[in-house]
Each structure stands twice: as C-alpha cells, then as structure tokens.
Design a protein around this motif. Structure first.
Motif, short mmCIF file in Angstrom:
data_model
loop_
_atom_site.label_atom_id
_atom_site.label_comp_id
_atom_site.label_asym_id
_atom_site.label_seq_id
_atom_site.Cartn_x
_atom_site.Cartn_y
_atom_site.Cartn_z
N GLN A 87 13.71 1.17 -8.28
CA GLN A 87 13.87 -0.25 -7.87
C GLN A 87 12.98 -1.22 -9.04
O GLN A 87 12.03 -0.67 -9.55
N PRO A 88 13.37 -2.47 -9.22
CA PRO A 88 12.81 -3.34 -10.24
C PRO A 88 11.18 -3.67 -9.66
O PRO A 88 11.07 -3.66 -8.34
N LEU A 89 10.28 -3.56 -10.50
CA LEU A 89 9.15 -3.85 -10.22
C LEU A 89 8.84 -4.93 -9.59
O LEU A 89 7.99 -5.35 -8.65
N ALA A 90 9.76 -6.24 -9.86
CA ALA A 90 9.45 -7.54 -9.17
C ALA A 90 9.73 -7.42 -7.98
O ALA A 90 9.57 -8.37 -7.08
N ARG A 91 10.53 -6.49 -7.38
CA ARG A 91 11.12 -6.51 -5.84
C ARG A 91 9.67 -6.36 -5.01
O ARG A 91 9.82 -7.15 -4.01
N TRP A 92 8.52 -5.67 -5.38
CA TRP A 92 7.48 -5.60 -4.56
C TRP A 92 6.48 -5.27 -5.63
O TRP A 92 5.82 -4.23 -5.78
N PRO A 93 5.67 -6.29 -6.26
CA PRO A 93 4.78 -6.16 -7.18
C PRO A 93 3.45 -5.51 -6.63
O PRO A 93 2.69 -5.01 -7.47
N LEU A 94 3.39 -5.76 -5.48
CA LEU A 94 2.15 -5.01 -4.84
C LEU A 94 2.21 -3.82 -4.48
O LEU A 94 1.25 -2.90 -3.87
N GLY A 95 3.43 -3.11 -4.62
CA GLY A 95 3.64 -1.59 -4.12
C GLY A 95 2.95 -0.75 -4.70
O GLY A 95 2.37 0.27 -4.19
N LEU A 96 2.86 -0.91 -6.20
CA LEU A 96 1.88 0.01 -6.95
C LEU A 96 0.47 -0.17 -6.48
O LEU A 96 -0.25 0.66 -6.75
N THR A 97 0.09 -1.39 -6.56
CA THR A 97 -1.36 -1.51 -5.92
C THR A 97 -1.81 -0.87 -4.75
O THR A 97 -2.79 -0.14 -4.69
N ILE A 98 -0.81 -1.09 -3.84
CA ILE A 98 -1.15 -0.09 -2.45
C ILE A 98 -1.12 1.03 -2.88
O ILE A 98 -1.91 1.97 -2.06
N ILE A 99 -0.26 1.75 -3.80
CA ILE A 99 -0.14 3.33 -3.84
C ILE A 99 -1.37 3.55 -4.56
O ILE A 99 -2.13 4.56 -4.10
N THR A 100 -1.94 2.83 -5.44
CA THR A 100 -3.31 3.15 -6.18
C THR A 100 -4.46 3.10 -5.09
O THR A 100 -5.51 4.11 -5.09
N ILE A 101 -4.43 2.21 -4.24
CA ILE A 101 -5.60 2.20 -3.04
C ILE A 101 -5.49 3.29 -2.32
O ILE A 101 -6.53 4.02 -1.89
N LEU A 102 -4.13 3.41 -1.77
CA LEU A 102 -4.11 4.77 -0.73
C LEU A 102 -4.45 6.09 -1.58
O LEU A 102 -4.85 6.96 -1.10
N SER A 103 -4.16 6.38 -2.82
CA SER A 103 -4.44 7.36 -3.51
C SER A 103 -5.84 7.66 -3.81
O SER A 103 -6.53 8.63 -3.50
N LYS A 104 -6.81 6.45 -3.91
CA LYS A 104 -8.15 6.56 -3.89
C LYS A 104 -8.71 6.97 -2.42
O LYS A 104 -9.59 7.75 -2.63
N ILE A 105 -8.30 6.54 -1.35
CA ILE A 105 -8.60 6.84 -0.04
C ILE A 105 -8.42 8.42 0.12
O ILE A 105 -9.14 9.00 0.76
N ALA A 106 -7.24 8.69 -0.20
CA ALA A 106 -6.67 9.95 -0.05
C ALA A 106 -7.49 11.02 -0.63
O ALA A 106 -7.81 12.19 -0.16
N SER A 107 -7.88 10.91 -2.03
CA SER A 107 -8.63 11.64 -2.72
C SER A 107 -10.27 11.84 -2.19
O SER A 107 -11.01 12.86 -1.96
N ALA A 108 -10.79 10.33 -1.90
CA ALA A 108 -12.19 10.36 -1.16
C ALA A 108 -12.23 10.93 0.02
O ALA A 108 -13.11 11.62 0.33
N ALA A 109 -11.23 11.00 0.79
CA ALA A 109 -11.18 11.39 2.30
C ALA A 109 -11.35 13.15 2.02
O ALA A 109 -11.73 13.62 3.08
N LEU A 110 -10.87 13.38 1.19
CA LEU A 110 -10.93 15.24 1.02
C LEU A 110 -12.40 15.58 0.55
O LEU A 110 -12.65 16.56 0.68
N ILE A 111 -13.06 14.56 -0.10
CA ILE A 111 -14.53 15.08 -0.25
C ILE A 111 -15.30 15.57 1.05
O ILE A 111 -16.10 16.42 0.76
N LEU A 112 -15.19 14.49 1.93
CA LEU A 112 -16.11 14.90 3.28
C LEU A 112 -15.87 16.29 3.70
O LEU A 112 -16.76 16.83 3.97
#
Length: 679
Positions: A87-112
C-alpha cells in the motif's frame, strides 16, 4: 552468644539492634516518611507477596504479563503489516511509526522475564546438591543484567545449563531491533496521476496570416514558414542541428506536449511525419583527370550561361565519367597543365539534388535507389572526401558518397517523457509506393527572370491499419512548396579550398546567378567523418516535430501521467527471528517456572534478581576476608590455594568450603570443632 556455644551459620547475620541506635521516648510523635517512599514500599511489599505466593502463576505473574505484552505487540505488528502490505505510504503515514514503537515495546518486554528467570536460576544454582565456585555468584548476577555477563555465563556453564539458554537469549536480544527494522522496505513505484497530452497530425495545413502589398495578397509560398526555417536551417550548418538534441536516443522536448508530472507515457499512435533513408553510392564514382567546365570552383558565377564557367583540367572522382557531361564530386583543379600533380583549388564536398532548382528538372529520373518511393521531399547525392581533409583528395582516396532522401510518411510511434527527457521509438513506417506522374511543372518568364513552379502531386497516405472511413494523411500542395524552397538553400552546395594552407569555404545557393553566398566552414554535417545517415534521420525527426506542433493542424491524444509514490513492502522472512525469540523466551520462562517450582515451597523462596538473600544469608567474616584478600584477587576466582566454594542452605545460611590457612571457626569455651569445610 555464650562462650560455650559454637559458631553457627546463622551467626554471620546481625540480629541484635545497633548499639548506637537512639532510644525514642514514648511521647515523641512517630516519624513521618515521604508519600513517594510509602508508595515504593507498598509496591515492593506487593511484589514480595506475589513472589511468596504458593500459586505458581502468581509467583511469575509479572513475567507472564511481560511476555504476553511482547506477544500482543508482535501480533499487532503483524496485523498492521498485513494491512499496509503493498500500500502507499501516504495511506497511513503513522503506520510505520506505530510499528517502530511496538517493536521497541516487544523487545523491551522480553528483557524482564529473561532477567528474572536467570536471577532465580542463580539461587537454584547455589542451592543444588554440590557447592559452587563463589565467583559464579558474580557471573550469574552480571548475566541477569546484560550481554557481557551472559557471555561469561555461557562460557562458565558450557551451554549445559538452563541458565545458558537465558544467557543466549540475552545476547540475541541485541539484534532483535535490527531484524525488526528489516521487516519493512520503502521502494518507489510509478502511480497513475492524471493524463499527459501529445500532438499528432493527420493532415498538415498550417494557417498563414495574409500579408498585403499595395492591396495585393502575397502568396503563402512567398511568405515562407518562418518556424520551419528556424528549425531546419541550423541542420545545414551547425554541429547539433537544433538545441533539442542530446544524444542518439534521448532529447529535450521538441514538441508542444503536456505532462502534469515528471513522467508520462503514451501507447502506440500514428502521425504524419517525414522519413529518411541513405544508400552508399561510392561504387558509382570513378577516378579520372578530364578537361571540363569548372562549375564547382568558388568563383564560378552561376548556371544560366555555361560561358561563365571557366574551362580547365580536373582530377578526381566523377559521376558518369563516360558520359558527355561527367560531374566531378571530389577532386582538384590542375594548376599546371603540364603537371597533373600540381594541385589547384580542391573540391572537398558536394551536394547534388536529383531534382534541380529552380527548373525542377530530374537527373537520373529523380532518384537512383528510391524509385519505389513517392512524395519525396528531397533526393540528393552527398559526397565528401574520405576523411574531410584536403590530403585525402591528394591521396586519391575513395570519397564517402550517399544518396539520401526525405519523404512524407505515416509513423507509428511510442513516446515517453521523463525528467525533461523525451524519448520516441518509431515502431512502424508507412511510405506511399504507388507510382505517380512526375509532380513538378515549371514555366520560366525571361522578361521577369522568374520561374513559376507548381507541385501537382496529391499527397494522400492510407496506412494498411486505417479503415476506408478514416481521413487520409497528407498535406496541401502549397505546403509541399514551402518545404521544398527551404532545401534549395543548400542543395546544391559545395566546399572548396583554394590551396593546402587556405581555409575551406562553403558555397550555397549555386542554382542562382544572383544569390550565391560564401560561408566560412566551422562545421559542416555533410563533410566526413560526420555520419550523414544519422544526420538525415535527425532532420526527418525535426521536420516531423514541426508538423506535429502546428496548432492549426494537430490534435492531442491522451497518455498516462505517472508520479513516483513510496509504498510499503513487507519482508516477512525477517519477522521469523523476532517470533523465534518470543517462542524461546516463553519456553525458557516455562522451563524456569517448572525447574524452580519447588523453590517457592521450601525455605529458599522465589527471589529472582532480588539482592535480599545476599543480605539475609551474609557470609561469615572469615569467608569474606578470604574472598577479598589480594592473593585471591590476583590468582583469580578459580586458581590458587584460596579457592572458596559455597552452597546456600536457607535454614543454615551459606555453606562455605575450601582450604584456609587457619581454622575459620573459633571455639568459644569448650566443645568440639566444626566439621572440616564448614563455617
């Protein structure tokens, strides 16, 4: 503690109140602590209650929630990626930002859970049946806090312990962010953004403004097509011919096209235009030295009376050398009749139209190699010395000779425009091969010295792909004259050199007595080593563009206007590492829960990464002294005579064993000594 009581493992703990602790009066108000400290204490007590629970799930509740959080984040990432794929990036520009935030949370949550599980396995390590090296305590502690300790733990356990899996996961967690970043890619592709317009012509009929002289309307032919002249004239003299040319396949826009974006494409379409062709005729030339009328020398005044041509002997390559009127195409005038090697004025280049002007008589029936082509604009012989130099003439080298023609035709084209560069591919060409009567008719009026010329050919082209109801491609007779008169300027023409050291001069308009012009030669496209065939193709393209750009004749056809658009490409394979990490983390946590399930039921407890057991079960003074001596630190944790091994027995404290320089225990009063290795 009495003197007769032996030192027990529990004696290493300070159980009595500090001697210098002040006694508080019962009348003093209670000490108030900050609210934030109360909240922190409450949280710690709550965590301690969960750790002390007999319910296995409660003891590991926060670790389970942490793993679940990571799993939810990864699941959400997969769902978002599935919706954003291709899909075009312009369709949901915040999508990749949300994915980046979720990936950080996912990796950090495995540390505990990994850290807490390693921390609990540390107590189980020392609570085993065998005593362990005292410095293993520090290795486990570092492993629960970072990658360096995890590497040490892997080396220490040689990968044979459950804690080694946790250490491996800690090290691999360093790469999880990189794998998350590789999941998505942002390539660019062309997307439709409206229409582009390009001109085509079915019938070329330019609209000339009427001009008057003494109430007399001048002929459109006399007016001449100034736009056509401005485009065509540079091709007669200049290197590039026109400002639009860049190289063989690309050019700047030479058409009045419209493209609202940086790129437009058009499917195949037909338009009237001009086509070209050239054939080598060097085999028709013969070298000879003949007496002749020197019509080609610079100072010959014109063709009206042959008496104006001086006589002389010339050596060079002739056309029709055996005829009564041979034509020299390249050679030199003999300066001394007694010495034919005496070089006089030299002919470097000659263009000879096979339809003369202004009388419009045909030479060689108007063409040599293109007898099947009707409606030609030009048929001419173009001959140049071998390399364009005077020396090649003196060396008697065979000249470069072509017959070239320009003819009206119908072109099937496919066009594209990108970033200011216009590309055009000719897919098919239709030329009229139907035999027609000789189209030229002239009448000379000697009293006025005017030749009246008529073109009587009907230029009407019907490509096989067109239906009978489609309008024919063509143009008016007056328009044909407009083109023809422009070519009369340099067809015929010639380049001569007075002597070996002189500059060459171009002689044009040689068909007229009173219009002859000389030009210095900076560059000439007909002179070798220039590619005459390619130059004629460029002239044909330029004339086609002039025809198609005429506002009175053209029509615009639509094409696709394209614009670069960034879209999201998902590389699912890169997600496998993160999912594998999640799966291994769940497996490691579950295995740790099972392995340490009895720790919550006995006196050891579930401490995880807490430092409380080291406070509660502190080592005796003698053991502390032995672990901190300079000798032990120099020799390392596993070498020397001061090696100390420990084992945790919650009911008795730390069991310390090893070799000591003196008995680590002191009998208080009577009684028997402690067993060897026990403190």
């Amino acid at each position: 503690m009495s003197a007769s009581t032996p030192f027990s493992p529990g004696d290493g703990i300070l159980s009595a109140p500090y001697q210098d602790e002040p006694r508080r009066s019962s009348k003093e108000p209670p000490v108030r602590t900050k609210t934030s400290l109360n909240i922190t204490s409450r949280i710690e007590r709550k965590l301690a209650q969960y750790n002390a629970s007999t319910n296995l799930i409660k003891r590991w509740l926060f670790e389970i929630l942490s793993v679940a959080t990571s799993a939810i984040c990864m699941g959400t990432i997969i769902a978002i990626l599935a919706s954003l794929k291709d899909q075009p990036l312009a369709r949901w520009p915040l999508g990749l930002t949300i994915i980046t935030i979720l990936s950080k949370i996912a990796s950090a949550a495995l540390i505990l859970p990994i850290s807490e599980a390693i921390g609990q396995l540390k107590w189980s390590w020392f609570h085993g049946k065998k005593s362990k090296d005292a410095f293993d305590f520090e290795i486990f502690d570092k492993a629960s806090r970072g990658a360096w300790g995890s590497v040490l733990l892997l080396l220490r356990t040689k990968g044979k312990s459950l804690a080694a899996l946790g250490a491996l996961l800690t090290v691999l967690l360093l790469a999880i962010d990189t794998f998350f970043q590789q999941i998505t890619d942002l390539p660019e592709r062309w997307a439709l953004r409206g229409q582009g317009l390009i001109p085509r012509v079915t019938r070329y009929e330019p609209d000339f403004a009427k001009t008057y002289r003494d109430d007399f309307v001048m002929s459109p032919i006399a007016q001449n097509n100034q736009e056509l002249k401005g485009v065509l004239t540079p091709y007669f003299y200049d290197r590039n011919g026109t400002q639009y040319a860049n190289n063989d396949n690309e050019s700047q826009v030479g058409l009045s096209l419209y493209c609202p974006t940086s790129k437009c494409e058009w499917k195949s379409y037909q338009s009237q235009g001009v086509c070209s062709a050239c054939v080598d005729i060097s085999h028709l030339l013969t070298y000879a030295c003949l007496p002749m009328k020197l019509d080609w020398i610079l100072r010959s005044t014109g063709p009206t009376t042959e008496a104006r041509y001086p006589n002389g002997t010339a050596c060079g390559y002739f056309l029709n050398v055996t005829s009564t009127k041979p034509v020299m195409m390249s050679g030199y005038r003999v300066a001394d009749e007694g010495n034919r090697s005496a070089h006089g004025e030299t002919l470097l280049m000659r263009t000879l139209p096979l339809v003369t002007n202004p009388s419009r008589d045909s030479l060689y029936d108007g063409t040599i190699n293109f007898r099947n082509i009707s409606h030609s604009l030009l048929n001419a012989l173009i001959v140049s010395s071998a390399d364009g130099s005077i020396d090649s003439v003196y060396r008697k080298e065979l000249p470069v000779a072509h017959e070239c023609m320009l003819s009206w035709c119908v072109k099937t084209l496919r066009s594209s425009y990108s970033a200011g560069i216009y590309e055009e591919n000719v897919e098919e060409v239709f030329l009229n091969t139907t035999k027609i009567p000789y189209p030229w008719s002239t009448t000379y009026y000697p009293e006025f010295r005017i030749t009246n010329t008529d073109y009587r050919g009907n230029i009407s082209l019907h490509p096989p792909s067109s239906s009978p109801s489609d309008p024919a491609y063509g143009l008016s007779n007056n328009t044909v004259m407009d083109f023809t008169l422009l070519f009369d300027e340099t067809f015929p023409s010639l380049i001569t050199v007075a002597n070996a050291t002189a500059d060459p001069l171009l002689k044009i308009r040689t068909s007229f007595d009173d219009r002859i012009i000389f030009r210095t030669v900076h560059f000439n496209p007909w002179l070798a080593p220039n590619n005459v065939t390619h130059h004629m193709e460029r002239i044909a393209t330029a004339l086609t563009n002039v025809v198609r750009s005429d506002a009175n004749s053209n029509e615009f056809i639509a094409g696709q206007a394209l614009a670069l658009e960034t879209y999201i490409r998902v590389n699912w394979g890169w997600l496998s590492f993160s999912l594998a990490m999640l799966g291994l983390c769940i497996l490691f946590l579950f295995a740790t829960m099972v392995k340490t399930s009895r720790d919550g039921k006995d006196d050891l407890g579930i401490w995880k990464t807490s430092a409380m057991p080291t406070l509660i079960y502190g080592l005796p003074q003698e053991a502390r002294h032995n672990l901190t001596t300079a000798s032990t630190l120099r020799n390392g944790a596993s070498g020397g005579a001061e090696k100390v091994r420990i084992r945790l027995l919650p009911n008795q404290g730390w069991r310390v064993s090893g070799h000591f320089s003196k008995s680590p225990t002191t009998l208080r009063g009577g009684g028997s000594p402690a067993p060897p290795g026990w403190v």
